[in-house]
Design a protein around this motif. Structure first.
Motif, mmCIF file in Angstrom:
data_model
loop_
_atom_site.group_PDB
_atom_site.id
_atom_site.type_symbol
_atom_site.label_atom_id
_atom_site.label_comp_id
_atom_site.label_asym_id
_atom_site.label_seq_id
_atom_site.Cartn_x
_atom_site.Cartn_y
_atom_site.Cartn_z
ATOM 1 N N SER A 32 0.834 -1.199 0.000
ATOM 2 C CA SER A 32 0.000 0.000 0.000
ATOM 3 C C SER A 32 0.867 1.246 0.000
ATOM 4 N N ASP A 33 0.233 2.402 -0.070
ATOM 5 C CA ASP A 33 0.959 3.655 0.124
ATOM 6 C C ASP A 33 0.891 4.032 1.595
ATOM 7 N N GLN A 34 1.259 5.281 1.907
ATOM 8 C CA GLN A 34 1.308 5.693 3.311
ATOM 9 C C GLN A 34 -0.071 5.683 3.960
ATOM 10 N N ASN A 35 -1.139 5.822 3.175
ATOM 11 C CA ASN A 35 -2.490 5.761 3.739
ATOM 12 C C ASN A 35 -2.778 4.397 4.360
ATOM 13 N N GLY A 36 -2.055 3.402 3.912
ATOM 14 C CA GLY A 36 -2.181 2.064 4.496
ATOM 15 C C GLY A 36 -0.940 1.676 5.253
ATOM 16 N N PHE A 37 -0.131 2.693 5.627
ATOM 17 C CA PHE A 37 1.102 2.505 6.403
ATOM 18 C C PHE A 37 2.155 1.678 5.651
ATOM 19 N N ASP A 38 2.149 1.780 4.322
ATOM 20 C CA ASP A 38 3.145 1.077 3.509
ATOM 21 C C ASP A 38 3.192 -0.421 3.831
ATOM 22 N N THR A 39 2.042 -0.968 4.146
ATOM 23 C CA THR A 39 1.958 -2.373 4.539
ATOM 24 C C THR A 39 2.128 -3.299 3.344
ATOM 25 N N ARG A 40 2.937 -4.343 3.538
ATOM 26 C CA ARG A 40 3.125 -5.365 2.516
ATOM 27 C C ARG A 40 2.247 -6.578 2.830
ATOM 28 N N THR A 41 1.437 -6.969 1.874
ATOM 29 C CA THR A 41 0.666 -8.202 1.966
ATOM 30 C C THR A 41 1.258 -9.197 0.970
ATOM 31 N N TYR A 42 1.699 -10.337 1.462
ATOM 32 C CA TYR A 42 2.255 -11.376 0.595
ATOM 33 C C TYR A 42 1.174 -12.399 0.271
ATOM 34 N N TRP A 43 1.332 -13.050 -0.868
ATOM 35 C CA TRP A 43 0.409 -14.121 -1.265
ATOM 36 C C TRP A 43 1.195 -15.184 -2.001
ATOM 37 N N TYR A 44 0.761 -16.429 -1.823
ATOM 38 C CA TYR A 44 1.482 -17.570 -2.385
ATOM 39 C C TYR A 44 0.547 -18.377 -3.268
ATOM 40 N N ASP A 45 0.935 -18.533 -4.541
ATOM 41 C CA ASP A 45 0.178 -19.309 -5.514
ATOM 42 C C ASP A 45 0.923 -20.611 -5.752
ATOM 43 N N ASP A 46 0.343 -21.717 -5.318
ATOM 44 C CA ASP A 46 1.022 -23.012 -5.469
ATOM 45 C C ASP A 46 0.731 -23.664 -6.813
ATOM 46 N N GLY A 47 0.029 -22.939 -7.684
ATOM 47 C CA GLY A 47 -0.325 -23.485 -8.993
ATOM 48 C C GLY A 47 -1.755 -23.969 -9.061
ATOM 49 N N LYS A 48 -2.400 -24.056 -7.882
ATOM 50 C CA LYS A 48 -3.789 -24.518 -7.840
ATOM 51 C C LYS A 48 -4.671 -23.626 -6.958
ATOM 52 N N GLU A 49 -4.076 -23.016 -5.932
ATOM 53 C CA GLU A 49 -4.825 -22.151 -5.019
ATOM 54 C C GLU A 49 -3.882 -21.080 -4.486
ATOM 55 N N ILE A 50 -4.475 -20.062 -3.877
ATOM 56 C CA ILE A 50 -3.689 -18.932 -3.382
ATOM 57 C C ILE A 50 -3.926 -18.758 -1.885
#
Length: 312
Positions: free
Chosen positions: A30-48
């Motif tokens: 996000s930008d500073q409005n969301g406190f520069d928060t990083r959301t990670y996500w993992y795609d195993d090829g079938k689901e996330i």
């Protein structure tokens, strides 16, 4: 023909000794409005699988839109690493998509208390939201204690470990992507950026604990990880990220001690809502000078009150 057969057998032996093929790790910031928060996500090829949400549902929706640009696989689960609002305020969006939310029982139990504290602050003190616009709280759907292994649709596994010590908050889960050894640690580590020093919200007030945060980081080293992915900042090898975060915490703790000592009798100003903000600003400036290579110093201005109040 014999040579070809020998090579094939060797390749088969190597394949049998290799972990399941790793999927794809993505990140939305996000930008500073969301406190520069990083959301990670993992795609195993079938689901996330998503790790943490964002501070407001609109940012969670933006994160989902970014995922959809790269994959059509279903988002089946979201793991909350610790009870801070930028990690759980977007659960409603992911729940509507059918994702199952997972957190340690300690994190799940802490979330309502944190939500009440933060809701009051943002509505009544910061006046950035109204009762109608602040994100609606939703509890997680599944909990665990200690550790849990999740088997993904591809056969890969994620290992969730609840640390024994509190860190940036009152409780902390670290997720290990077992195929690669990569660790998702939330705000426990902010590499090359400043940290959120408010402390965990316990019994309705902040309770920072730098010593236990450092001990929690020692636990991270025992998880046989490769790379750390923090809630803000840069990715880094585990040993480097842990050592840097521990050194930063010690130095910031000493910096605040020194600042309070220099105030002498005037330290009472730190308990006065009228005069405390100027001191938080001064501490932010001092942190910027002390750590010129660390980004996001505004986090000090927002969160340093917790570390300060814990020392008064």
């Amino acid at each position: 023909m014999l040579k070809h057969t020998t090579l094939t057998l060797a390749a088969a032996t190597l394949l049998a000794a290799t972990p399941a093929q790793a999927g794809t790790l993505g990140v939305y910031q996000s930008d500073q409005n969301g406190f520069d928060t990083r959301t990670y996500w993992y795609d195993d090829g079938k689901e996330i699988t998503v790790f943490d949400t964002q501070f407001v549902p609109a940012l969670t929706e933006a994160m989902v839109a970014e995922i959809r640009k790269m994959s059509a696989h279903p988002i089946t689960r979201v793991i909350v690493t610790h009870p801070n609002p930028d990690k759980f305020n977007g659960l409603s969006v992911l729940h509507k998509l059918g994702a199952v939310s997972i957190a340690s029982k300690a994190t799940a139990d802490a979330m309502p208390v944190v939500n009440d504290y933060k809701r009051y602050f943002w509505i009544n003190i910061a006046k950035a939201f109204s009762e109608e616009t602040y994100p609606t709280f939703e509890p997680v759907k599944e909990t665990f204690s200690g550790s849990r292994t999740i088997t993904l649709a591809s056969g890969e596994t994620l290992t969730l470990t609840e640390l024994k010590h509190p860190g940036v908050s009152s409780t902390q889960t670290v997720v290990r992507i077992d195929a690669t050894g990569e660790l998702i640690v939330g705000d426990l580590i902010h590499h090359h950026t400043h940290a959120w020093l408010e402390g965990g919200i316990v019994d309705g007030k902040p309770q920072p604990d730098i010593a236990n945060w450092i001990a929690a980081l020692d636990e991270v080293k025992e998880l046989q990880g490769t790379i750390v992915h923090g809630g803000r900042g840069d990715d880094a090898p585990v040993a480097e990220a842990v050592a840097s975060q521990q050194a930063y915490l010690r130095k910031m703790d000493n910096l605040v001690d020194g600042y309070i000592a220099e105030l002498g009798a005037a330290k009472s100003e730190l308990s006065d809502p009228e005069t405390a903000p100027k001191h938080y600003a001064a501490l932010q400036a001092l942190a910027e000078k002390t750590f010129p290579d660390r980004r996001l110093s505004y986090l000090i201005g927002y969160g340093i009150y917790g570390l300060v109040s814990g020392k008064l």
